[in-house]
Design a protein around this motif. Sequence first.
Motif, PDB file in Angstrom:
ATOM      1  N   LYS A 204     -17.333   1.314 -56.901  1.00 41.86           N
ATOM      2  CA  LYS A 204     -16.422   1.511 -55.766  1.00 41.86           C
ATOM      3  C   LYS A 204     -14.988   1.177 -56.164  1.00 41.86           C
ATOM      4  N   GLU A 205     -14.798   0.074 -56.860  1.00 43.10           N
ATOM      5  CA  GLU A 205     -13.453  -0.324 -57.287  1.00 43.10           C
ATOM      6  C   GLU A 205     -12.866   0.701 -58.257  1.00 43.10           C
ATOM      7  N   SER A 206     -13.695   1.232 -59.144  1.00 38.35           N
ATOM      8  CA  SER A 206     -13.226   2.248 -60.091  1.00 38.35           C
ATOM      9  C   SER A 206     -12.795   3.511 -59.359  1.00 38.35           C
ATOM     10  N   LEU A 207     -13.615   3.948 -58.405  1.00 37.67           N
ATOM     11  CA  LEU A 207     -13.265   5.144 -57.637  1.00 37.67           C
ATOM     12  C   LEU A 207     -11.978   4.932 -56.835  1.00 37.67           C
ATOM     13  N   ASP A 208     -11.818   3.734 -56.285  1.00 33.09           N
ATOM     14  CA  ASP A 208     -10.591   3.439 -55.541  1.00 33.09           C
ATOM     15  C   ASP A 208      -9.366   3.606 -56.431  1.00 33.09           C
ATOM     16  N   GLN A 209      -9.456   3.143 -57.675  1.00 37.76           N
ATOM     17  CA  GLN A 209      -8.329   3.286 -58.596  1.00 37.76           C
ATOM     18  C   GLN A 209      -8.102   4.755 -58.967  1.00 37.76           C
ATOM     19  N   ILE A 210      -9.179   5.476 -59.184  1.00 39.04           N
ATOM     20  CA  ILE A 210      -9.064   6.899 -59.547  1.00 39.04           C
ATOM     21  C   ILE A 210      -8.365   7.678 -58.442  1.00 39.04           C
ATOM     22  N   PHE A 211      -8.785   7.468 -57.201  1.00 38.30           N
ATOM     23  CA  PHE A 211      -8.255   8.250 -56.092  1.00 38.30           C
ATOM     24  C   PHE A 211      -6.912   7.722 -55.584  1.00 38.30           C
ATOM     25  N   ALA A 212      -6.501   6.550 -56.075  1.00 38.80           N
ATOM     26  CA  ALA A 212      -5.168   6.042 -55.729  1.00 38.80           C
ATOM     27  C   ALA A 212      -4.078   6.807 -56.466  1.00 38.80           C
ATOM     28  N   ALA A 213      -4.423   7.448 -57.581  1.00 38.52           N
ATOM     29  CA  ALA A 213      -3.445   8.233 -58.333  1.00 38.52           C
ATOM     30  C   ALA A 213      -2.974   9.402 -57.484  1.00 38.52           C
ATOM     31  N   ASP A 214      -1.691   9.656 -57.497  1.00 41.24           N
ATOM     32  CA  ASP A 214      -1.090  10.685 -56.641  1.00 41.24           C
ATOM     33  C   ASP A 214      -1.388  12.077 -57.186  1.00 41.24           C
ATOM     34  N   VAL A 215      -2.210  12.821 -56.459  1.00 43.54           N
ATOM     35  CA  VAL A 215      -2.559  14.200 -56.808  1.00 43.54           C
ATOM     36  C   VAL A 215      -2.455  15.036 -55.549  1.00 43.54           C
ATOM     37  N   ASN A 216      -1.846  16.196 -55.632  1.00 45.01           N
ATOM     38  CA  ASN A 216      -1.631  17.063 -54.483  1.00 45.01           C
ATOM     39  C   ASN A 216      -2.964  17.643 -54.003  1.00 45.01           C
ATOM     40  N   GLU A 217      -3.374  17.255 -52.812  1.00 47.73           N
ATOM     41  CA  GLU A 217      -4.681  17.663 -52.297  1.00 47.73           C
ATOM     42  C   GLU A 217      -4.730  19.133 -51.891  1.00 47.73           C
ATOM     43  N   SER A 218      -3.586  19.786 -51.791  1.00 46.76           N
ATOM     44  CA  SER A 218      -3.603  21.222 -51.511  1.00 46.76           C
ATOM     45  C   SER A 218      -3.971  22.022 -52.758  1.00 46.76           C
ATOM     46  N   HIS A 219      -3.860  21.387 -53.915  1.00 42.39           N
ATOM     47  CA  HIS A 219      -4.214  22.043 -55.174  1.00 42.39           C
ATOM     48  C   HIS A 219      -5.530  21.517 -55.760  1.00 42.39           C
ATOM     49  N   ASN A 220      -5.863  20.272 -55.454  1.00 40.06           N
ATOM     50  CA  ASN A 220      -7.068  19.647 -56.014  1.00 40.06           C
ATOM     51  C   ASN A 220      -7.919  19.038 -54.910  1.00 40.06           C
ATOM     52  N   ILE A 221      -9.202  19.376 -54.901  1.00 41.11           N
ATOM     53  CA  ILE A 221     -10.160  18.831 -53.937  1.00 41.11           C
ATOM     54  C   ILE A 221     -11.099  17.893 -54.694  1.00 41.11           C
ATOM     55  N   ASP A 222     -11.184  16.643 -54.248  1.00 42.48           N
ATOM     56  CA  ASP A 222     -12.028  15.656 -54.919  1.00 42.48           C
ATOM     57  C   ASP A 222     -13.451  15.687 -54.375  1.00 42.48           C
ATOM     58  N   ALA A 223     -14.420  15.617 -55.294  1.00 43.67           N
ATOM     59  CA  ALA A 223     -15.827  15.537 -54.900  1.00 43.67           C
ATOM     60  C   ALA A 223     -16.526  14.494 -55.749  1.00 43.67           C
ATOM     61  N   ILE A 224     -17.565  13.908 -55.190  1.00 43.74           N
ATOM     62  CA  ILE A 224     -18.372  12.921 -55.899  1.00 43.74           C
ATOM     63  C   ILE A 224     -19.838  13.312 -55.764  1.00 43.74           C
ATOM     64  N   GLU A 225     -20.583  13.184 -56.855  1.00 45.85           N
ATOM     65  CA  GLU A 225     -21.941  13.743 -56.951  1.00 45.85           C
ATOM     66  C   GLU A 225     -22.989  12.657 -57.174  1.00 45.85           C
TER      67      GLU A 225
END
Length: 417
Positions: A204-225
């Motif tokens: 959970k802590e790792s994912l929080d750090q990954i998704f804290a990085a600024d990425v434009n959500e109109s161009h990139n959609i995040d998914a977890i499997e």
Amino acid sequence: MSLKESYEIAKTAYEKWGVNVDDALEILKKVPISIHCWQGDDISGFEIDQHELSGGIDVTGNYPGKATTPEELRSDLEKALSLIPGKHRVNLHAIYAETNGEKVERDKLEPKHFENWVKWAKENKLGLDFNPTLFSHEKAADGLTLSHPDEEIREFWINHCIASRKIGEYFGRELGTPCLTNIWIPDGYKDVPSDRLTPRKRLKESLDQIFAADVNESHNIDAIESKLFGIGSESYVVGSHEFYLGYALRNNKLCLLDTGHFHPTETVSNKISAMLLYSDKLALHVSRPVRWDSDHVVTLDDELRELALEIVRNDALDQVMIGLDFFDASINRVAAWTIGTRNMIKALLYAMLTPNDYLKQLQEDGNFTERLALIEEFKTYPFGAVWDYYCDKMGVPVKETWLDAIKSYEEDVMLNR
């Protein structure tokens, strides 16, 4: 009888039940399937120092002619796409970067390492999706990555996932269609763990750090499997379905369901309607598990039809992002793509030709006799005539004639590698 004549007869049969066949074909041709590149080279990738497969992943078979270079892989994909009706997407893993002979670690990958893929996608009018590769690497040798007790190893994989999201953003911006960047990790234990909670806290802590990085959500959609178990993680997987479902709902991320990642008695089709009540979108990796997560080529079986029915009858074609995930080295790899993708599209067409509204009303009325009778009768309605007409209309081979193109391509191209 011509294809058109057969189609008109079939259309009359379906229209009796209120199914507009012409409209169904117009809708179908706009549904993209994300086709996974790794079927073409057995998940080898193009890293300078190639690693043996790990993370519970195995590819069996030694059919000749697999792709060994980016150019060969793209050529094979083009051949498969020429045999599949519609406009689709291609799904890449990070190990398919092109670094011009330079060794680039996964946490240092940049958009420039995928420029050739973007150029090719533009030429072929394709969208691209992406996945960080958290397996087949010395820093994943013990089966742990984002939940690893070693902070340095966790940091490496966190940075790799951040780099991957930025590559996904680049794809979406350049191609004008959002990239689905999906994170799957192999983390787990072979035997019963003494602590299930701590690794999940670290994940959970790792994912929080990954998704804290600024990425434009109109161009990139995040998914977890998620996954239930794997070879080497039979007793415990850190990223379980419950873990990722909770994380996705709380953090506004897509939950990706792989049809091979659940217990053999579970069906992913049954999960779709429940999840769409709480999520605006979800994603699929469609494969065909045989006894375990063996990722066989997708066939038009009962579960595939039910999966498509759940998407179509719930008006969820815009909510469910459909991708494929199988790898079979025992047959021609281009044929594997063609068979699997055509079957996914066939299943969607089958669902569109089902009188879903009428069947729903029968259920509401408690008329289970007629409901069951009609469900069974529609299995032998002239679906094949509509599919053949659609393929012809879309300019791809009808019925099994696509095999002739595969045989010629194998003889002229693949066997000369």
